[in-house]
Scaffold this active site. Structure first.
Site, PDB file in Angstrom:
ATOM      1  N   HIS A   1      29.854  -8.898  -8.011  1.00 35.93           N
ATOM      2  CA  HIS A   1      29.733  -8.374  -8.688  1.00 35.93           C
ATOM      3  C   HIS A   1      30.138  -7.785  -9.852  1.00 35.93           C
ATOM      4  CE1 HIS A   1      29.950  -6.432  -3.859  1.00 35.93           C
ATOM      5  NE2 HIS A   1      29.183  -7.145  -3.548  1.00 35.93           N
TER       6      HIS A   1
ATOM      7  N   GLU B   1      31.809  -5.588 -11.174  1.00 33.75           N
ATOM      8  CA  GLU B   1      33.429  -5.818 -12.160  1.00 33.75           C
ATOM      9  C   GLU B   1      33.462  -7.557 -12.126  1.00 33.75           C
ATOM     10  OE1 GLU B   1      32.984  -2.085  -8.746  1.00 33.75           O
ATOM     11  OE2 GLU B   1      31.751  -4.536  -9.067  1.00 33.75           O
TER      12      GLU B   1
ATOM     13  N   ALA C   1      -3.657   7.003  -6.841  1.00 33.38           N
ATOM     14  CA  ALA C   1      -5.031   7.183  -7.784  1.00 33.38           C
ATOM     15  C   ALA C   1      -5.400   8.104  -7.142  1.00 33.38           C
ATOM     16  CB  ALA C   1      -5.587   5.931  -7.608  1.00 33.38           C
TER      17      ALA C   1
ATOM     18  N   THR D   1      -7.140   1.649   5.143  1.00 34.91           N
ATOM     19  CA  THR D   1      -7.094   1.001   4.209  1.00 34.91           C
ATOM     20  C   THR D   1      -6.967  -0.048   4.172  1.00 34.91           C
ATOM     21  OG1 THR D   1      -5.686   3.072   3.373  1.00 34.91           O
ATOM     22  CG2 THR D   1      -5.441   1.180   2.202  1.00 34.91           C
TER      23      THR D   1
ATOM     24  N   ASP E   1     -10.300  -1.848   2.187  1.00 39.68           N
ATOM     25  CA  ASP E   1      -9.744  -2.251   1.516  1.00 39.68           C
ATOM     26  C   ASP E   1      -9.149  -3.858   1.108  1.00 39.68           C
ATOM     27  OD1 ASP E   1     -10.612   0.185   0.270  1.00 39.68           O
ATOM     28  OD2 ASP E   1      -8.097   0.202   0.114  1.00 39.68           O
TER      29      ASP E   1
ATOM     30  N   LEU F   1      -1.216  -6.457  -0.578  1.00 44.45           N
ATOM     31  CA  LEU F   1      -0.102  -6.010  -0.676  1.00 44.45           C
ATOM     32  C   LEU F   1       1.444  -7.016  -1.263  1.00 44.45           C
ATOM     33  CD1 LEU F   1      -0.452  -3.427   2.926  1.00 44.45           C
ATOM     34  CD2 LEU F   1      -0.658  -3.221   0.604  1.00 44.45           C
TER      35      LEU F   1
ATOM     36  N   ARG G   1       1.905 -10.028  -6.945  1.00 40.78           N
ATOM     37  CA  ARG G   1       1.706 -11.028  -7.509  1.00 40.78           C
ATOM     38  C   ARG G   1       1.320 -11.584  -8.880  1.00 40.78           C
ATOM     39  NH1 ARG G   1      -2.353  -8.123  -4.692  1.00 40.78           N
ATOM     40  NH2 ARG G   1      -3.943  -7.640  -4.981  1.00 40.78           N
TER      41      ARG G   1
ATOM     42  N   GLY H   1      -4.281   5.194   3.617  1.00 39.18           N
ATOM     43  CA  GLY H   1      -4.883   5.951   2.699  1.00 39.18           C
ATOM     44  C   GLY H   1      -4.516   7.453   2.894  1.00 39.18           C
TER      45      GLY H   1
ATOM     46  N   LEU I   1      -0.930   9.138   4.467  1.00 37.02           N
ATOM     47  CA  LEU I   1      -0.303  10.150   2.659  1.00 37.02           C
ATOM     48  C   LEU I   1       0.035  11.248   3.958  1.00 37.02           C
ATOM     49  CD1 LEU I   1      -1.954   8.836   0.479  1.00 37.02           C
ATOM     50  CD2 LEU I   1       0.817   8.550   0.231  1.00 37.02           C
TER      51      LEU I   1
END
Length: 368
Positions: free
Chosen positions: A62, A64, A170, A212, A216, A220, A223, A300, A304
């Site tokens: 950690h 600390e 977008a 989507t 598309d 996901l 890369r 899509g 959303l």
């Protein structure tokens, strides 16, 4: 006796700058400490930093401990006379590493300054109690809001019992998210695309809807940026997506949320859930049980909008490109949520909004 106002203000500002240094150190591990938080630590002796450290990755020492390790041999004698600054309460339990609170006591440090207490049930004030019971002076709340924003994923997960949810899309300059036929249409430039891949390394999971995924054929993955790939989550109620699509490759672990079957097939987990009004809450509960701290929703428009309509989101990142479509699919609407900030990414405009009901509000100057 004359009161030196300038000297007093300098001390206050410097006091806060040490916590800001903790935040800066903590940010270096973004995307690598999950499900642990990002933590940075500095050790200060008479206004001189003699040690600093951060939690590099999950399972490692950690912040600390790394801070104490980085104190030079010449300065080790100063440790008991120094003040430790840390953005999150030192841990109090044995996990993959021993409790940091006990290590601080053993080192003889007399004062610790903390931005936030740890909401994790195995800590949640017990680290501070260990310190105080040993006679250590503990100050909490220094730059507390900034600390909440820094570790908003961690706090949301433990306090809200669900992942921190980031919406991303977008849109064209004339306000469309895709052509009418839903064909793939590049809206943003290379800079925005590279930034999105960086974001993917910083979130535990990424999610898209059926349309989507079908149209598309997204990978996901991250890369275009060095880091971990997120867990891929795809809604596919009737298992329509062909097995030749990218989401079925072995690049990253993938969940296919459907109504037909529960099956683990290599890196692909078919997760069976009812597609009704309980789908998203049930999925969020499942992600919580699997220690998924954050979720990036990349489309899509219908998916959303579902999260927005249920007020099940924390942050929205919206790119606006220069292109014009004139007609097509409209983006979701964030009614009443003013943007936290707007910036340029290459030729594209990035607008970031935070849910007004969120406990974790953006603080000026902090990083995403």
């Amino acid at each position: 006796m004359t009161f030196n106002v300038c000297a007093y203000l300098y001390k206050v500002i410097d006091h806060g700058s040490y916590m800001q240094k903790c935040f800066d150190l903590a940010q270096r591990s973004k995307g690598f400490t999950t499900p642990n938080p990002m933590v940075g630590t500095v050790l200060v002796h008479h206004d001189r930093i003699i040690g600093e450290g951060w939690h590099h990755f999950y399972g490692a020492d950690h912040a600390e401990v790394n801070c104490l390790k980085n104190v030079t041999d010449a300065d080790k004698r100063l440790i008991p006379e120094s003040t430790m600054y840390v953005n999150l309460e030192p841990c109090a339990h044995y996990g993959l590493t021993p409790p940091c609170a006990s290590r601080i006591v053993a080192e003889g440090i007399k004062k610790v300054v903390v931005a936030n207490t740890d909401p994790f049930e195995k800590v949640n004030g017990s680290g501070i109690k260990i310190l105080q019971d040993a006679g250590v002076s503990v100050e909490t709340g220094l730059h507390e809001k900034e600390g909440l924003w820094l570790n908003r994923r961690f706090f949301c997960f433990h306090q809200q019992k669900r992942p921190y949810i980031v919406l991303k899309w977008a849109q064209t300059k004339d306000g469309f998210i895709a052509p009418e036929d839903r064909s793939r249409y590049p809206i943003t430039g290379a800079g925005a695309q590279s930034l999105v891949h960086k974001w993917r390394t910083e979130e535990t999971a990424i999610m898209v809807g059926t349309t989507t995924a079908l149209n598309d054929n997204p990978e996901l993955t991250a890369r275009l940026h060095k880091g971990n790939h997120p867990l891929r989550i795809v809604l596919d109620r009737h298992l329509q997506i062909p097995r030749t699509h990218h989401i079925f490759d072995d690049t990253a672990a993938t969940w296919i949320i459907n109504e037909q079957q529960e099956l683990l097939d290599g890196n692909i987990h078919f997760v069976q859930l009812p597609f009704n009004e309980t789908l998203l809450p049930a999925l969020m509960s499942l992600l919580y049980r699997n220690r998924i701290l954050s979720l990036l929703i990349e489309g899509g428009a219908a998916l959303l909008s579902s999260f927005i309509s249920m007020d099940l989101w924390d942050e929205a990142r919206v790119f606006t490109g220069d292109g014009l479509l004139q007609k097509g699919i409209r983006p979701p609407l964030l009614a009443g949520d003013a943007p936290a900030f707007t910036t340029m990414v290459g030729q594209d405009t990035l607008q970031v909004s935070v849910n007004k009901n969120s406990a974790y509000q953006y603080t000026q100057g902090m990083e995403l």
